[in-house]
Design an enzyme around this catalytic site. Sequence first.
Site, mmCIF file in Angstrom:
data_model
loop_
_atom_site.group_PDB
_atom_site.id
_atom_site.type_symbol
_atom_site.label_atom_id
_atom_site.label_comp_id
_atom_site.label_asym_id
_atom_site.label_seq_id
_atom_site.Cartn_x
_atom_site.Cartn_y
_atom_site.Cartn_z
ATOM 1 N N GLN A 65 0.809 -1.215 0.000
ATOM 2 C CA GLN A 65 0.000 0.000 0.000
ATOM 3 C C GLN A 65 0.846 1.271 0.000
ATOM 4 O O GLN A 65 0.318 2.373 -0.142
ATOM 5 C CB GLN A 65 -0.939 0.010 1.203
ATOM 6 C CG GLN A 65 -0.236 0.153 2.540
ATOM 7 C CD GLN A 65 -1.171 -0.017 3.715
ATOM 8 O OE1 GLN A 65 -1.556 -1.132 4.063
ATOM 9 N NE2 GLN A 65 -1.550 1.090 4.330
ATOM 10 N N CYS A 71 -5.136 0.213 3.787
ATOM 11 C CA CYS A 71 -5.042 -1.188 4.216
ATOM 12 C C CYS A 71 -6.368 -1.918 4.106
ATOM 13 O O CYS A 71 -6.422 -3.092 3.741
ATOM 14 C CB CYS A 71 -4.496 -1.267 5.631
ATOM 15 S SG CYS A 71 -5.519 -0.441 6.873
ATOM 16 N N HIS A 367 -5.524 -0.987 11.729
ATOM 17 C CA HIS A 367 -4.986 -1.591 10.508
ATOM 18 C C HIS A 367 -5.778 -2.841 10.166
ATOM 19 O O HIS A 367 -6.117 -3.637 11.044
ATOM 20 C CB HIS A 367 -3.514 -1.946 10.736
ATOM 21 C CG HIS A 367 -2.770 -2.372 9.515
ATOM 22 N ND1 HIS A 367 -2.760 -1.655 8.345
ATOM 23 C CD2 HIS A 367 -1.979 -3.464 9.276
ATOM 24 C CE1 HIS A 367 -1.997 -2.255 7.455
ATOM 25 N NE2 HIS A 367 -1.522 -3.364 7.994
ATOM 26 N N ASN A 389 0.067 -9.207 5.249
ATOM 27 C CA ASN A 389 0.068 -7.763 5.379
ATOM 28 C C ASN A 389 0.119 -7.129 3.989
ATOM 29 O O ASN A 389 0.170 -7.829 2.975
ATOM 30 C CB ASN A 389 1.268 -7.322 6.230
ATOM 31 C CG ASN A 389 0.999 -6.054 7.018
ATOM 32 O OD1 ASN A 389 0.230 -5.194 6.595
ATOM 33 N ND2 ASN A 389 1.626 -5.927 8.169
#
Length: 447
Positions: A65, A71, A367, A389
């Site tokens: 990102q 996110c 997040h 992630n």
Amino acid sequence: MTMHAIDPAITRETSARIAQDRATVIARNAASSCGIRAAAHNPQAASLASTTFDVQLKQGDVTNQKRSGRCWMFASLNTMRYRIIKKLGIKTFELSQAYPLFWDKYERANWFFENIIATANQDLAGREVSFLLADPLSDGGQWDMFRSLVKKYGVCPKEAMLETANSSNTRDLDKYLTRYLRACAKKLREAVTAGQTTEELQATKNEMLSDVYRALVICLGEPPASFDVRIRDEKGELKASGTYTPQEFFREYVDMDLDSYISIINAPTPDKPYYRSYTVKYLGNVAEDGGVRYVNLPIESLKRVAVAQMHDGLPVWFGSDVDQGFDSERGLLDPASIDVDALFGLPIEAGLNKGDRLQYGESLMTHAMTLQGVSLDAAGEPTSWRIENSWGDDHGHDGYDIGSAAWFDEYVYQVVVDKKYLTPEELTAFESDPIELAPWDPMGSLA
């Protein structure tokens, strides 16, 4: 109330004790030399973190990102691209993240204008209007907001709308558009005060939206109405081809019943009883689709449904307070990994439980990521989690983090799963009339 000054004797006595305390001297030397987290690092926690899991889903190349707060979009798109990769039997695939960013900013501008009109008779210094003006164009969001975007606009391959300098780093885009939106808010409030009709206000708003659209095109490019698709596997075999609209591409290749996926939160606070449905005032983006809805359940329910969905071969979107207990260098999310309480000899982390942290402003969801695997003990309880992630493949374990069971219990606040995994009692709770939370409630935080 009378304010009392610090007694100098307290400072002198404490300083004298420190000079005689070997543990404090060692902690001072370590923390001042290499930083708090490095000094508090617990190598044993890292050594116990396994990189293999009982349930481990295969995903494509790790996404990034970059310098943006997308996110929630990356996590959502990662759950969707997983279906495409599986359906077509390809090694990797990526959906455009700039595409939903464009439409979210556009829709959020309209959402903001509508709320400014609705609150135009409230005091400008009042808490609600101040809240609306504070951050009208945030990069962050919620699963329900992403679902609304996809239902209306679909998705497209990354090649159909590539990243730009402003999608990879949204700081200036947000800064200047926010400034424009605040000027629009002033104009709309003055128009209401002047007695403009609903039709006149909508005409004024539409002119503003046209300006926002043009600014977004300048920064991000124009979203494609249709695009050509040619997807090949690693052997060069053509797996998909044709011309699609974003909505058609979503229906054919993602093939996901968006309305079946719901948000479950864990907020163990007295003001939010379990087995109740909640919404958050002013939280949303697509006006005609409404706001967000959660059901608050015990953490055991979140773990159960997440494991069940992964057992069935699908990843899980989740939201957490990612910085807590985070050994970022080693990709480990575990309260034991950074032992600041031992370093300082103070109950820094132990001083508040999960509910206390929410109520006292210490923690909230910051997040969104994707659960891609889990290890289980003999009783079927999770012992560690494999987490995809969106910070690039040079982070953690080739882009993946490992979450401990304790970290999940303490710092995971939300999962999104197919509602079929809920019990009848849980589903009834979700479908009940939601209790509206204040705009600034911690469960209104954006990933």
